[in-house]
Motif scaffolding. Structure first.
Motif, mmCIF file in Angstrom:
data_model
loop_
_atom_site.group_PDB
_atom_site.id
_atom_site.type_symbol
_atom_site.label_atom_id
_atom_site.label_comp_id
_atom_site.label_asym_id
_atom_site.label_seq_id
_atom_site.Cartn_x
_atom_site.Cartn_y
_atom_site.Cartn_z
ATOM 1 N N TYR A 147 0.807 -1.231 0.000
ATOM 2 C CA TYR A 147 0.000 0.000 0.000
ATOM 3 C C TYR A 147 0.835 1.273 0.000
ATOM 4 O O TYR A 147 0.392 2.322 0.462
ATOM 5 C CB TYR A 147 -1.013 -0.033 1.157
ATOM 6 N N THR A 148 2.076 1.175 -0.550
ATOM 7 C CA THR A 148 2.903 2.382 -0.635
ATOM 8 C C THR A 148 2.877 2.940 -2.055
ATOM 9 O O THR A 148 3.247 4.089 -2.279
ATOM 10 C CB THR A 148 4.376 2.070 -0.302
ATOM 11 N N GLY A 149 2.493 2.098 -3.034
ATOM 12 C CA GLY A 149 2.533 2.535 -4.435
ATOM 13 C C GLY A 149 3.919 2.400 -5.064
ATOM 14 O O GLY A 149 4.104 2.700 -6.240
ATOM 15 N N TRP A 150 4.905 1.950 -4.288
ATOM 16 C CA TRP A 150 6.281 1.842 -4.796
ATOM 17 C C TRP A 150 6.864 0.465 -4.513
ATOM 18 O O TRP A 150 6.550 -0.153 -3.502
ATOM 19 C CB TRP A 150 7.180 2.892 -4.136
ATOM 20 N N LEU A 151 7.733 0.003 -5.427
ATOM 21 C CA LEU A 151 8.408 -1.285 -5.254
ATOM 22 C C LEU A 151 9.913 -1.080 -5.362
ATOM 23 O O LEU A 151 10.376 -0.458 -6.325
ATOM 24 C CB LEU A 151 7.977 -2.247 -6.374
ATOM 25 N N GLU A 152 10.651 -1.634 -4.414
ATOM 26 C CA GLU A 152 12.112 -1.475 -4.478
ATOM 27 C C GLU A 152 12.669 -2.415 -5.544
ATOM 28 O O GLU A 152 12.330 -3.600 -5.572
ATOM 29 C CB GLU A 152 12.702 -1.824 -3.116
ATOM 30 N N ILE A 153 13.497 -1.892 -6.450
ATOM 31 C CA ILE A 153 14.057 -2.786 -7.479
ATOM 32 C C ILE A 153 15.582 -2.857 -7.524
ATOM 33 O O ILE A 153 16.131 -3.827 -8.021
ATOM 34 C CB ILE A 153 13.534 -2.474 -8.913
ATOM 35 N N LEU A 154 16.275 -1.819 -7.062
ATOM 36 C CA LEU A 154 17.746 -1.923 -7.156
ATOM 37 C C LEU A 154 18.467 -0.954 -6.231
ATOM 38 O O LEU A 154 17.874 -0.040 -5.665
ATOM 39 C CB LEU A 154 18.207 -1.750 -8.608
ATOM 40 N N GLY A 155 19.791 -1.194 -6.127
ATOM 41 C CA GLY A 155 20.670 -0.299 -5.382
ATOM 42 C C GLY A 155 21.635 0.353 -6.357
ATOM 43 O O GLY A 155 21.968 -0.220 -7.394
ATOM 44 N N CYS A 156 22.079 1.586 -6.030
ATOM 45 C CA CYS A 156 22.971 2.268 -6.975
ATOM 46 C C CYS A 156 23.750 3.362 -6.271
ATOM 47 O O CYS A 156 23.556 3.637 -5.087
ATOM 48 C CB CYS A 156 22.161 2.861 -8.112
ATOM 49 N N GLY A 157 24.616 4.012 -7.008
ATOM 50 C CA GLY A 157 25.354 5.143 -6.454
ATOM 51 C C GLY A 157 26.516 5.514 -7.345
ATOM 52 O O GLY A 157 26.765 4.892 -8.382
ATOM 53 N N MET A 158 27.235 6.577 -6.920
ATOM 54 C CA MET A 158 28.436 7.007 -7.645
ATOM 55 C C MET A 158 29.615 6.207 -7.101
ATOM 56 O O MET A 158 29.764 6.081 -5.874
ATOM 57 C CB MET A 158 28.680 8.506 -7.440
ATOM 58 N N VAL A 159 30.426 5.665 -7.994
ATOM 59 C CA VAL A 159 31.534 4.805 -7.570
ATOM 60 C C VAL A 159 32.435 5.574 -6.593
ATOM 61 O O VAL A 159 32.868 6.698 -6.877
ATOM 62 C CB VAL A 159 32.358 4.319 -8.787
ATOM 63 N N ASP A 160 32.680 4.973 -5.433
ATOM 64 C CA ASP A 160 33.497 5.609 -4.404
ATOM 65 C C ASP A 160 34.937 5.791 -4.941
ATOM 66 O O ASP A 160 35.496 4.859 -5.540
ATOM 67 C CB ASP A 160 33.508 4.714 -3.158
ATOM 68 N N PRO A 161 35.535 6.971 -4.725
ATOM 69 C CA PRO A 161 36.916 7.199 -5.199
ATOM 70 C C PRO A 161 37.887 6.120 -4.721
ATOM 71 O O PRO A 161 38.829 5.773 -5.434
ATOM 72 C CB PRO A 161 37.268 8.568 -4.610
ATOM 73 N N ASN A 162 37.644 5.560 -3.540
ATOM 74 C CA ASN A 162 38.523 4.483 -3.046
ATOM 75 C C ASN A 162 38.489 3.257 -3.957
ATOM 76 O O ASN A 162 39.478 2.545 -4.088
ATOM 77 C CB ASN A 162 38.102 4.047 -1.630
ATOM 78 N N VAL A 163 37.344 2.997 -4.552
ATOM 79 C CA VAL A 163 37.214 1.848 -5.461
ATOM 80 C C VAL A 163 38.011 2.122 -6.740
ATOM 81 O O VAL A 163 38.720 1.245 -7.248
ATOM 82 C CB VAL A 163 35.723 1.565 -5.772
ATOM 83 N N LEU A 164 37.919 3.349 -7.238
ATOM 84 C CA LEU A 164 38.688 3.703 -8.443
ATOM 85 C C LEU A 164 40.186 3.595 -8.140
ATOM 86 O O LEU A 164 40.959 3.072 -8.948
ATOM 87 C CB LEU A 164 38.332 5.121 -8.895
ATOM 88 N N LYS A 165 40.588 4.053 -6.939
ATOM 89 C CA LYS A 165 42.003 3.979 -6.542
ATOM 90 C C LYS A 165 42.475 2.532 -6.527
ATOM 91 O O LYS A 165 43.540 2.207 -7.053
ATOM 92 C CB LYS A 165 42.188 4.577 -5.144
ATOM 93 N N SER A 166 41.668 1.649 -5.943
ATOM 94 C CA SER A 166 42.053 0.226 -5.870
ATOM 95 C C SER A 166 42.271 -0.353 -7.263
ATOM 96 O O SER A 166 43.082 -1.250 -7.452
ATOM 97 C CB SER A 166 40.962 -0.603 -5.184
ATOM 98 N N ALA A 167 41.501 0.154 -8.241
ATOM 99 C CA ALA A 167 41.613 -0.393 -9.599
ATOM 100 C C ALA A 167 42.610 0.418 -10.430
ATOM 101 O O ALA A 167 42.714 0.206 -11.644
ATOM 102 C CB ALA A 167 40.244 -0.399 -10.263
ATOM 103 N N LYS A 168 43.339 1.342 -9.769
ATOM 104 C CA LYS A 168 44.358 2.188 -10.434
ATOM 105 C C LYS A 168 43.754 3.041 -11.554
ATOM 106 O O LYS A 168 44.327 3.216 -12.619
ATOM 107 C CB LYS A 168 45.519 1.337 -10.949
#
Ligand code: PHE
Length: 359
Positions: free
Chosen positions: A292-313
């Motif tokens: 009865y909320t009218g909404w359904l959760e379908i996914l998670g998302c976000g902007m890639v954390d700079p630490n993740v980019l650093k780990s991948a050089k």
């Protein structure tokens, strides 16, 4: 068929020479006769073995053959009779075996029964549809191993050492200690591999099976399927992410679908959000699926954390990116209204047959 014109009539009062010729003509005729049906067989029998068969005339002729030739001609006629008999027996067997095929219930002229076709699994149907939607806007597909090391599943994704996902209660560890290996808990691990091996711009989705240490129930399973997306380039913004997800929701659930983003937390994205789609079942009026909320959760998302980019050089001062991840079972549940997760892995054909018309 036996051709009656080829029958050489044994005439009365033939010389031994003529008789021998008649015999060899008849012998050739026997050899040349093809017998395929019961009628052919009967025609042959009447001609060569019946009560008025043509050999009888030859035996009559034999009486007039001079004594010195009698033995020879007699043997030739007997030989001819033998030929006719064995041809008859052989053909009888052949015709009978053909008839048997029909009388044993196999009618070779009947059209073949249709082969029972299998159907695609509903999760494969949805996965393919998700891939199809993202490939239309330039996403490639990447795959990776289901057994992962700590680095690709956790550390490179900015999971702190004490994060609960690293707990035995949440993750299936195969080896603890120095060579720690686990069943991947998400396909973000594949995205780490892509970032390590490719240079931006990167635009890829990773579909695959993931594992979590959960008790099996209608709402949870120890494995499920995900499609996660990653886009890294110069100047990628949150607006790009939102527009991409709106495009996805409308392609998947119809042009009227709306999305909303709620703030959330993931170690590997900052800021992070959870995405809801307007309830496709009640058209946002309120039903028990959307609670009865009218909404359904379908996914998670976000902007890639700079630490993740650093780990991948990848230089986080030059590049930015977004990531998202969704459960295939969840999307399938909303499209097909199959609430019980267990049905997807029970292989019950009564369930699976219902998806025959899906592509
Ligand atoms: N990896 C997250 C999960 O498994 C989903 C996710 C992917 C969230 C990318 C944000 C960004 O739940």
């Amino acid at each position: 068929m036996v051709d009656s014109k080829t029958i050489t009539k044994a005439k009365m009062l033939q010389s031994p020479m003529e008789l021998k010729e008649t015999i060899s003509n008849l012998s050739a005729e026997i050899k040349a006769t093809t017998i395929k049906t019961a009628e052919d067989l009967e025609t042959f029998r009447i001609k060569f073995l019946g009560s008025k068969n043509c050999l009888k005339d030859l035996y009559k002729e034999l009486k007039n053959v001079p004594n010195e030739n009698k033995k020879e001609v007699g043997q030739l006629i007997n030989g001819l009779k033998g030929e006719a008999e064995s041809k008859f027996e052989e053909s009888k067997k052949y015709v009978a075996s053909k008839n048997q095929t029909f009388s044993s219930g196999i009618d070779l002229t009947r059209p073949a029964e249709q082969l029972e076709l299998g159907s695609r699994h509903p999760l494969a149907v949805i996965r393919n549809e998700i891939i199809e939607i993202f490939s239309r806007i330039g996403f490639s597909v990447s795959e990776g191993p289901e057994i992962e090391d700590d680095w690709h599943n956790f550390s490179a994704l900015n999971f702190p050492p004490e994060h609960p996902a690293r707990d035995m209660q949440d993750t299936f560890f195969i080896e603890k200690g120095a060579n720690e290996m686990a069943l991947r808990t998400h396909t973000s691990s594949v995205q780490v591999r892509v970032m390590e091996n490719e240079k931006p711009p990167i635009r890829t989705i990773s579909p695959g099976r993931v594992y979590r240490n959960e008790a099996i129930s209608a709402r949870a399973h120890c494995f499920f399927h995900q499609v996660e997306g990653l886009y890294i380039d110069k100047n990628v913004s949150f607006a790009d992410l939102k527009q991409t997800l709106l495009y996805f929701a409308q392609e998947m659930f119809g042009g009227d679908a709306k999305i909303r983003l709620r703030p959330s937390y993931f170690p590997f994205t900052e800021p992070s959000a959870e995405v809801d789609v307007s309830c496709t079942i009640c058209k946002s009026e309120g039903c028990n699926v959307c609670k009865y909320t009218g909404w359904l959760e379908i996914l998670g998302c976000g902007m890639v954390d700079p630490n993740v980019l650093k780990s991948a050089k990848i230089d986080h001062n030059v590049y930015s990116g977004y990531a998202f991840g969704m459960g295939v079972e969840r999307i399938a549940q909303l499209k097909y209204r199959v609430g019980d997760l267990r049905l997807y892995s029970e292989n019950d054909v009564r369930f699976l047959n219902q998806f025959k018309s899906a592509f």
